[in-house]
Design an enzyme around this catalytic site. Sequence first.
Site, PDB file in Angstrom:
ATOM      1  N   ASP A 247       0.840  -1.213   0.000  1.00 40.61           N
ATOM      2  CA  ASP A 247       0.000   0.000   0.000  1.00 40.61           C
ATOM      3  C   ASP A 247       0.872   1.260   0.000  1.00 40.61           C
ATOM      4  OD1 ASP A 247      -2.502  -1.253  -0.002  1.00 40.61           O
ATOM      5  OD2 ASP A 247      -2.421  -1.591   2.155  1.00 40.61           O
ATOM      6  N   GLY A 248       2.038   1.171   0.651  1.00 37.86           N
ATOM      7  CA  GLY A 248       2.961   2.313   0.679  1.00 37.86           C
ATOM      8  C   GLY A 248       3.402   2.695  -0.732  1.00 37.86           C
TER       9      GLY A 248
ATOM     10  N   ASN B 287      -4.992   8.435   2.150  1.00 38.34           N
ATOM     11  CA  ASN B 287      -5.348   7.783   3.415  1.00 38.34           C
ATOM     12  C   ASN B 287      -5.800   8.791   4.470  1.00 38.34           C
ATOM     13  OD1 ASN B 287      -4.999   5.101   2.911  1.00 38.34           O
ATOM     14  ND2 ASN B 287      -2.977   4.931   3.859  1.00 38.34           N
TER      15      ASN B 287
ATOM     16  N   ARG C 291      -6.379  18.001  23.476  1.00 38.89           N
ATOM     17  CA  ARG C 291      -5.048  17.784  24.041  1.00 38.89           C
ATOM     18  C   ARG C 291      -4.788  16.286  24.036  1.00 38.89           C
ATOM     19  NH1 ARG C 291      -7.317  21.846  26.676  1.00 38.89           N
ATOM     20  NH2 ARG C 291      -6.114  23.747  27.077  1.00 38.89           N
TER      21      ARG C 291
ATOM     22  N   ASP D  84      -2.090  12.931  22.090  1.00 41.27           N
ATOM     23  CA  ASP D  84      -0.979  12.581  21.193  1.00 41.27           C
ATOM     24  C   ASP D  84      -1.192  13.141  19.798  1.00 41.27           C
ATOM     25  OD1 ASP D  84       0.136  11.272  23.259  1.00 41.27           O
ATOM     26  OD2 ASP D  84       0.105   9.264  22.363  1.00 41.27           O
TER      27      ASP D  84
ATOM     28  N   ALA E 274      -5.194   9.122  21.448  1.00 37.75           N
ATOM     29  CA  ALA E 274      -4.891   9.234  22.885  1.00 37.75           C
ATOM     30  C   ALA E 274      -5.151  10.631  23.442  1.00 37.75           C
ATOM     31  CB  ALA E 274      -3.440   8.806  23.152  1.00 37.75           C
TER      32      ALA E 274
HETATM   33  P1  NAD Z   1       3.829   1.622   5.492  1.00 39.14           P
HETATM   34  O1  NAD Z   1       3.828   1.910   4.036  1.00 39.14           O
HETATM   35  O2  NAD Z   1       4.790   0.681   6.068  1.00 39.14           O
HETATM   36  O3  NAD Z   1       2.350   1.163   5.884  1.00 39.14           O
HETATM   37  C1  NAD Z   1       2.063   0.716   7.178  1.00 39.14           C
HETATM   38  C2  NAD Z   1       0.932  -0.294   7.099  1.00 39.14           C
HETATM   39  O4  NAD Z   1      -0.278   0.374   6.785  1.00 39.14           O
HETATM   40  C3  NAD Z   1       1.140  -1.374   6.029  1.00 39.14           C
HETATM   41  O5  NAD Z   1       0.849  -2.626   6.618  1.00 39.14           O
HETATM   42  C4  NAD Z   1       0.101  -1.021   4.972  1.00 39.14           C
HETATM   43  O6  NAD Z   1      -0.384  -2.148   4.243  1.00 39.14           O
HETATM   44  C5  NAD Z   1      -0.972  -0.416   5.815  1.00 39.14           C
HETATM   45  N1  NAD Z   1      -1.888   0.448   5.072  1.00 39.14           N
HETATM   46  C6  NAD Z   1      -1.588   1.523   4.315  1.00 39.14           C
HETATM   47  N2  NAD Z   1      -2.714   2.030   3.777  1.00 39.14           N
HETATM   48  C7  NAD Z   1      -3.724   1.240   4.211  1.00 39.14           C
HETATM   49  C8  NAD Z   1      -5.126   1.276   4.023  1.00 39.14           C
HETATM   50  N3  NAD Z   1      -5.709   2.221   3.300  1.00 39.14           N
HETATM   51  N4  NAD Z   1      -5.865   0.335   4.661  1.00 39.14           N
HETATM   52  C9  NAD Z   1      -5.305  -0.617   5.429  1.00 39.14           C
HETATM   53  N5  NAD Z   1      -3.986  -0.696   5.642  1.00 39.14           N
HETATM   54  C10 NAD Z   1      -3.210   0.242   5.040  1.00 39.14           C
HETATM   55  O7  NAD Z   1       3.975   2.988   6.381  1.00 39.14           O
HETATM   56  P2  NAD Z   1       4.229   4.533   6.018  1.00 39.14           P
HETATM   57  O8  NAD Z   1       4.786   4.658   4.650  1.00 39.14           O
HETATM   58  O9  NAD Z   1       4.942   5.205   7.135  1.00 39.14           O
HETATM   59  O10 NAD Z   1       2.766   5.196   6.071  1.00 39.14           O
HETATM   60  C11 NAD Z   1       1.796   4.794   5.235  1.00 39.14           C
HETATM   61  C12 NAD Z   1       0.531   4.567   5.996  1.00 39.14           C
HETATM   62  O11 NAD Z   1       0.789   3.782   7.152  1.00 39.14           O
HETATM   63  C13 NAD Z   1      -0.113   5.814   6.532  1.00 39.14           C
HETATM   64  O12 NAD Z   1      -0.948   6.411   5.554  1.00 39.14           O
HETATM   65  C14 NAD Z   1      -0.897   5.304   7.730  1.00 39.14           C
HETATM   66  O13 NAD Z   1      -2.251   5.049   7.436  1.00 39.14           O
HETATM   67  C15 NAD Z   1      -0.250   3.979   8.069  1.00 39.14           C
HETATM   68  N6  NAD Z   1       0.236   4.059   9.437  1.00 39.14           N
HETATM   69  C16 NAD Z   1      -0.485   3.446  10.388  1.00 39.14           C
HETATM   70  C17 NAD Z   1      -0.125   3.535  11.723  1.00 39.14           C
HETATM   71  C18 NAD Z   1      -0.954   2.835  12.741  1.00 39.14           C
HETATM   72  O14 NAD Z   1      -1.876   2.109  12.357  1.00 39.14           O
HETATM   73  N7  NAD Z   1      -0.699   3.057  14.029  1.00 39.14           N
HETATM   74  C19 NAD Z   1       1.013   4.257  12.083  1.00 39.14           C
HETATM   75  C20 NAD Z   1       1.736   4.886  11.084  1.00 39.14           C
HETATM   76  C21 NAD Z   1       1.334   4.793   9.756  1.00 39.14           C
END
Ligand code: NAD
Length: 268
Positions: A45-46, A124, A150, A152, A187
């Site tokens: 997805d990235g 996203n 207030r 995270d 949070a």
């Molecule tokens: P990344 O590309 O490694 O993606 C992190 C995970 O998010 C992967 O497993 C990916 O398949 C999943 N993902 C991405 N879009 C998705 C969607 N629409 N539905 C379900 N899963 C999805 O990480 P990155 O490049 O730093 O950021 C890309 C995305 O990662 C961000 O848009 C964010 O949504 C997600 N992310 C999630 C968290 C979390 O869930 N706590 C934290 C940071 C980033």
Amino acid sequence: MKYYILNRGDQYSQELTQTFKTLARQRGLIWDQEEPDIVVTVGGDGTMLQAFHTFSDQLDRLAFVGIHTGHLGFYADWKPSELHQLVERMSDPDTRLEQHVVKYPIAEVQINRIDESLTYYALNELTLRGIHATLVVQLNVNDQRFETFRGDGICISTPSGSTAYNKSAGGAIIHPSLETIQIAEIASINNKVYRSLGSSMILPKHHHCDLYPKANQKILLSIDHLKFEYDDIISIRAMVGDKKVRFARFRPFPFWNRVKEAFIGDGE
Ligand code: NAD
């Protein structure tokens, strides 16, 4: 049909890209970096998020297709074993791309800094987080003060992004046929002194929200995979975008089936 292909950069994704290019050449597809009809991504997805931002100035005309080389992705939903099938569909003279296109809403993000204004589209979400301290931000909805948050951070997601960060923040999963943005808390601090809603809220099209971070606060803004650090943001406006992202489906894979496969599995 003209295509461009973008991969994650690992060896397996690069090999699949070469195989795709060979098959595509044999079937008369034309590689075009400037104005492709279809952008194919190989990775996860990235990789799709990267492709979306690379071609965000051509969203009205091109369509995206994603092949995953790890686990099933939400955007990258073709398996490597389906590569031949995908090239065949793309090169079939009877294929009318428009008949296979689904359109998903995206979010428009306007960032107002002290001396510049920037506009981005998010596939996203956007998130706002404090870097050294608790994030303090006033949230207005449709130009009315709603609350001071207030905690995270705040995550404002699209329907197709609702399965990503938003889900981890406790937000609901929204079907991409609904034109909405969802504001989810990350949070929040809630006690007798500080109060915010404590649940996610969903805004329809033509509504907007504005975030006003406390002055001089160092914040981390993310738009999908892109990250920015600022200490001079006056406000950030988010709303359902006036554009949509187009995905070429070529075969049915309903959204709820993808949700089930990704989060529940086949077990019973
Ligand atoms: P990344 O590309 O490694 O993606 C992190 C995970 O998010 C992967 O497993 C990916 O398949 C999943 N993902 C991405 N879009 C998705 C969607 N629409 N539905 C379900 N899963 C999805 O990480 P990155 O490049 O730093 O950021 C890309 C995305 O990662 C961000 O848009 C964010 O949504 C997600 N992310 C999630 C968290 C979390 O869930 N706590 C934290 C940071 C980033």
